[in-house]
Scaffold this motif. Structure first.
Motif, PDB file in Angstrom:
ATOM      1  N   ALA A 109     100.984  91.067 132.081  1.00 43.70           N
ATOM      2  CA  ALA A 109     100.638  89.748 131.554  1.00 43.70           C
ATOM      3  C   ALA A 109      99.401  89.194 132.261  1.00 43.70           C
ATOM      4  CB  ALA A 109     101.819  88.796 131.705  1.00 43.70           C
ATOM      5  N   THR A 110      99.370  89.338 133.562  1.00 44.89           N
ATOM      6  CA  THR A 110      98.238  88.829 134.336  1.00 44.89           C
ATOM      7  C   THR A 110      96.967  89.619 134.049  1.00 44.89           C
ATOM      8  OG1 THR A 110      99.713  88.076 136.080  1.00 44.89           O
ATOM      9  CG2 THR A 110      97.397  88.373 136.678  1.00 44.89           C
ATOM     10  N   SER A 111      97.058  90.933 134.063  1.00 42.10           N
ATOM     11  CA  SER A 111      95.859  91.757 133.882  1.00 42.10           C
ATOM     12  C   SER A 111      95.280  91.656 132.475  1.00 42.10           C
ATOM     13  CB  SER A 111      96.136  93.219 134.245  1.00 42.10           C
ATOM     14  OG  SER A 111      96.975  93.827 133.294  1.00 42.10           O
ATOM     15  N   LEU A 112      96.129  91.385 131.486  1.00 41.37           N
ATOM     16  CA  LEU A 112      95.665  91.319 130.099  1.00 41.37           C
ATOM     17  C   LEU A 112      95.486  89.894 129.593  1.00 41.37           C
ATOM     18  CD1 LEU A 112      97.968  94.089 128.595  1.00 41.37           C
ATOM     19  CD2 LEU A 112      95.552  94.304 129.252  1.00 41.37           C
ATOM     20  N   SER A 113      95.864  88.910 130.399  1.00 37.53           N
ATOM     21  CA  SER A 113      95.873  87.516 129.962  1.00 37.53           C
ATOM     22  C   SER A 113      96.632  87.409 128.637  1.00 37.53           C
ATOM     23  CB  SER A 113      94.447  86.975 129.821  1.00 37.53           C
ATOM     24  OG  SER A 113      94.484  85.605 129.511  1.00 37.53           O
ATOM     25  N   ALA A 114      97.866  87.899 128.675  1.00 41.18           N
ATOM     26  CA  ALA A 114      98.703  87.941 127.478  1.00 41.18           C
ATOM     27  C   ALA A 114     100.150  87.667 127.862  1.00 41.18           C
ATOM     28  CB  ALA A 114      98.603  89.319 126.816  1.00 41.18           C
ATOM     29  N   ARG A 115     100.919  87.235 126.900  1.00 34.68           N
ATOM     30  CA  ARG A 115     102.363  87.165 127.099  1.00 34.68           C
ATOM     31  C   ARG A 115     102.913  88.549 126.813  1.00 34.68           C
ATOM     32  NH1 ARG A 115     104.834  81.473 125.107  1.00 34.68           N
ATOM     33  NH2 ARG A 115     103.209  80.180 126.020  1.00 34.68           N
ATOM     34  N   VAL A 116     103.770  89.046 127.680  1.00 37.22           N
ATOM     35  CA  VAL A 116     104.375  90.362 127.492  1.00 37.22           C
ATOM     36  C   VAL A 116     105.879  90.148 127.478  1.00 37.22           C
ATOM     37  CG1 VAL A 116     104.549  92.727 128.336  1.00 37.22           C
ATOM     38  CG2 VAL A 116     102.451  91.415 128.746  1.00 37.22           C
ATOM     39  N   VAL A 117     106.511  90.479 126.342  1.00 40.49           N
ATOM     40  CA  VAL A 117     107.936  90.192 126.176  1.00 40.49           C
ATOM     41  C   VAL A 117     108.661  91.380 125.564  1.00 40.49           C
ATOM     42  CG1 VAL A 117     107.616  87.701 125.981  1.00 40.49           C
ATOM     43  CG2 VAL A 117     107.572  89.097 123.933  1.00 40.49           C
ATOM     44  N   SER A 118     109.954  91.396 125.754  1.00 37.45           N
ATOM     45  CA  SER A 118     110.792  92.444 125.196  1.00 37.45           C
ATOM     46  C   SER A 118     110.936  92.261 123.688  1.00 37.45           C
ATOM     47  CB  SER A 118     112.177  92.394 125.852  1.00 37.45           C
ATOM     48  OG  SER A 118     113.039  93.286 125.196  1.00 37.45           O
TER      49      SER A 118
ATOM     50  N   VAL B 262     113.755  86.548 116.523  1.00 41.63           N
ATOM     51  CA  VAL B 262     112.624  86.133 115.695  1.00 41.63           C
ATOM     52  C   VAL B 262     112.307  84.667 115.963  1.00 41.63           C
ATOM     53  CG1 VAL B 262     111.865  85.776 113.317  1.00 41.63           C
ATOM     54  CG2 VAL B 262     113.046  87.876 113.931  1.00 41.63           C
ATOM     55  N   ALA B 263     113.334  83.846 116.125  1.00 36.25           N
ATOM     56  CA  ALA B 263     113.122  82.424 116.410  1.00 36.25           C
ATOM     57  C   ALA B 263     112.380  82.244 117.738  1.00 36.25           C
ATOM     58  CB  ALA B 263     114.452  81.678 116.428  1.00 36.25           C
ATOM     59  N   GLN B 264     112.743  83.041 118.748  1.00 33.25           N
ATOM     60  CA  GLN B 264     112.051  82.966 120.037  1.00 33.25           C
ATOM     61  C   GLN B 264     110.593  83.389 119.895  1.00 33.25           C
ATOM     62  OE1 GLN B 264     114.864  85.550 122.069  1.00 33.25           O
ATOM     63  NE2 GLN B 264     115.368  83.914 123.512  1.00 33.25           N
ATOM     64  N   LEU B 265     110.344  84.431 119.116  1.00 31.16           N
ATOM     65  CA  LEU B 265     108.978  84.902 118.912  1.00 31.16           C
ATOM     66  C   LEU B 265     108.143  83.837 118.193  1.00 31.16           C
ATOM     67  CD1 LEU B 265     106.842  87.094 119.176  1.00 31.16           C
ATOM     68  CD2 LEU B 265     107.726  88.101 117.054  1.00 31.16           C
ATOM     69  N   VAL B 266     108.697  83.238 117.148  1.00 31.42           N
ATOM     70  CA  VAL B 266     107.972  82.189 116.420  1.00 31.42           C
ATOM     71  C   VAL B 266     107.697  81.003 117.348  1.00 31.42           C
ATOM     72  CG1 VAL B 266     108.112  80.528 114.508  1.00 31.42           C
ATOM     73  CG2 VAL B 266     108.746  82.922 114.137  1.00 31.42           C
ATOM     74  N   ALA B 267     108.655  80.663 118.204  1.00 34.39           N
ATOM     75  CA  ALA B 267     108.447  79.572 119.166  1.00 34.39           C
ATOM     76  C   ALA B 267     107.327  79.922 120.141  1.00 34.39           C
ATOM     77  CB  ALA B 267     109.738  79.266 119.913  1.00 34.39           C
ATOM     78  N   MET B 268     107.267  81.185 120.595  1.00 34.27           N
ATOM     79  CA  MET B 268     106.181  81.618 121.489  1.00 34.27           C
ATOM     80  C   MET B 268     104.833  81.526 120.784  1.00 34.27           C
ATOM     81  SD  MET B 268     107.412  84.919 123.638  1.00 34.27           S
ATOM     82  CE  MET B 268     109.023  85.356 123.035  1.00 34.27           C
ATOM     83  N   VAL B 269     104.814  81.905 119.514  1.00 33.94           N
ATOM     84  CA  VAL B 269     103.575  81.820 118.737  1.00 33.94           C
ATOM     85  C   VAL B 269     103.129  80.367 118.643  1.00 33.94           C
ATOM     86  CG1 VAL B 269     102.603  82.090 116.417  1.00 33.94           C
ATOM     87  CG2 VAL B 269     103.942  83.948 117.442  1.00 33.94           C
TER      88      VAL B 269
ATOM     89  N   ALA C 296     109.646  97.566 123.552  1.00 33.27           N
ATOM     90  CA  ALA C 296     111.064  97.924 123.542  1.00 33.27           C
ATOM     91  C   ALA C 296     111.463  98.553 124.871  1.00 33.27           C
ATOM     92  CB  ALA C 296     111.348  98.891 122.399  1.00 33.27           C
ATOM     93  N   ARG C 297     110.479  98.836 125.728  1.00 38.07           N
ATOM     94  CA  ARG C 297     110.736  99.512 126.999  1.00 38.07           C
ATOM     95  C   ARG C 297     110.402  98.613 128.193  1.00 38.07           C
ATOM     96  NH1 ARG C 297     107.757 105.219 125.734  1.00 38.07           N
ATOM     97  NH2 ARG C 297     108.952 105.804 123.915  1.00 38.07           N
ATOM     98  N   ALA C 298     110.817  97.380 128.145  1.00 37.02           N
ATOM     99  CA  ALA C 298     110.510  96.419 129.203  1.00 37.02           C
ATOM    100  C   ALA C 298     110.884  96.917 130.599  1.00 37.02           C
ATOM    101  CB  ALA C 298     111.168  95.075 128.909  1.00 37.02           C
ATOM    102  N   PRO C 299     112.044  97.567 130.782  1.00 34.83           N
ATOM    103  CA  PRO C 299     112.392  98.013 132.139  1.00 34.83           C
ATOM    104  C   PRO C 299     111.412  99.028 132.735  1.00 34.83           C
ATOM    105  CG  PRO C 299     114.333  98.024 130.723  1.00 34.83           C
ATOM    106  CD  PRO C 299     113.132  97.787 129.844  1.00 34.83           C
ATOM    107  N   GLU C 300     110.671  99.734 131.881  1.00 34.01           N
ATOM    108  CA  GLU C 300     109.725 100.746 132.359  1.00 34.01           C
ATOM    109  C   GLU C 300     108.383 100.157 132.787  1.00 34.01           C
ATOM    110  OE1 GLU C 300     109.232 103.866 129.447  1.00 34.01           O
ATOM    111  OE2 GLU C 300     111.338 103.686 128.853  1.00 34.01           O
TER     112      GLU C 300
END
Length: 133
Positions: free
Chosen positions: A101-110, A115-122, A90-94
């Motif tokens: 994303a690079t250091s964790l090999s993960a997608r990092v999103v706000s 919910v539709a965007q999250l399901v699409a990412m999944v 919830a604190r993306a600007p910080e």
């Protein structure tokens, strides 16, 4: 909303906020996935030691350990070095999302994504078999 029609996939949702866990898990199940929840990094690590999840969604700011701390430990757990992870904040600007994303090999999103965007990412992460940043 997208339906994920591949073999039944198991997703772990980690968030200290019960309402958010429930909403995410409900929508993943509507998309055809098996969703389990954990309210802390410690509980999630215990679950990942007991069974395998095909993808993990975690909040970033949680009491006890950040999502980044959790993902680092998860990557050291047998069978999870390449498991797709979506880290929500919830604190993306910080945060430096690209660096995380690079250091964790993960997608990092706000957390403000729909919910539709999250399901699409999944669905995208599961079809790729690993994360892309």
């Amino acid at each position: 909303m997208e339906t994920i029609t591949t073999e039944c996939r198991r997703v772990l949702v980690v968030d200290d906020q019960q309402a958010h866990r429930r909403v995410v898990a409900f929508n993943l199940e509507k998309a055809g996935l098996l969703a389990e929840t954990a309210e802390s990094a410690a509980e999630a690590l215990k679950l990942t030691g007991q069974k395998h999840f095909d993808l993990v969604i975690s909040d970033y700011f949680m009491p006890g350990a950040t999502g980044a701390d959790f993902v680092r430990e998860l990557r050291e757990t047998d069978g999870y070095a390449e498991t797709p992870v979506i880290l929500l904040t919830a604190r993306a600007p910080e945060l430096d999302l690209a660096r995380l994303a690079t250091s964790l090999s993960a997608r990092v999103v706000s957390k403000s994504c729909s919910v539709a965007q999250l399901v699409a990412m999944v669905a995208d992460s599961l079809s790729e078999g690993r994360n892309s940043s």
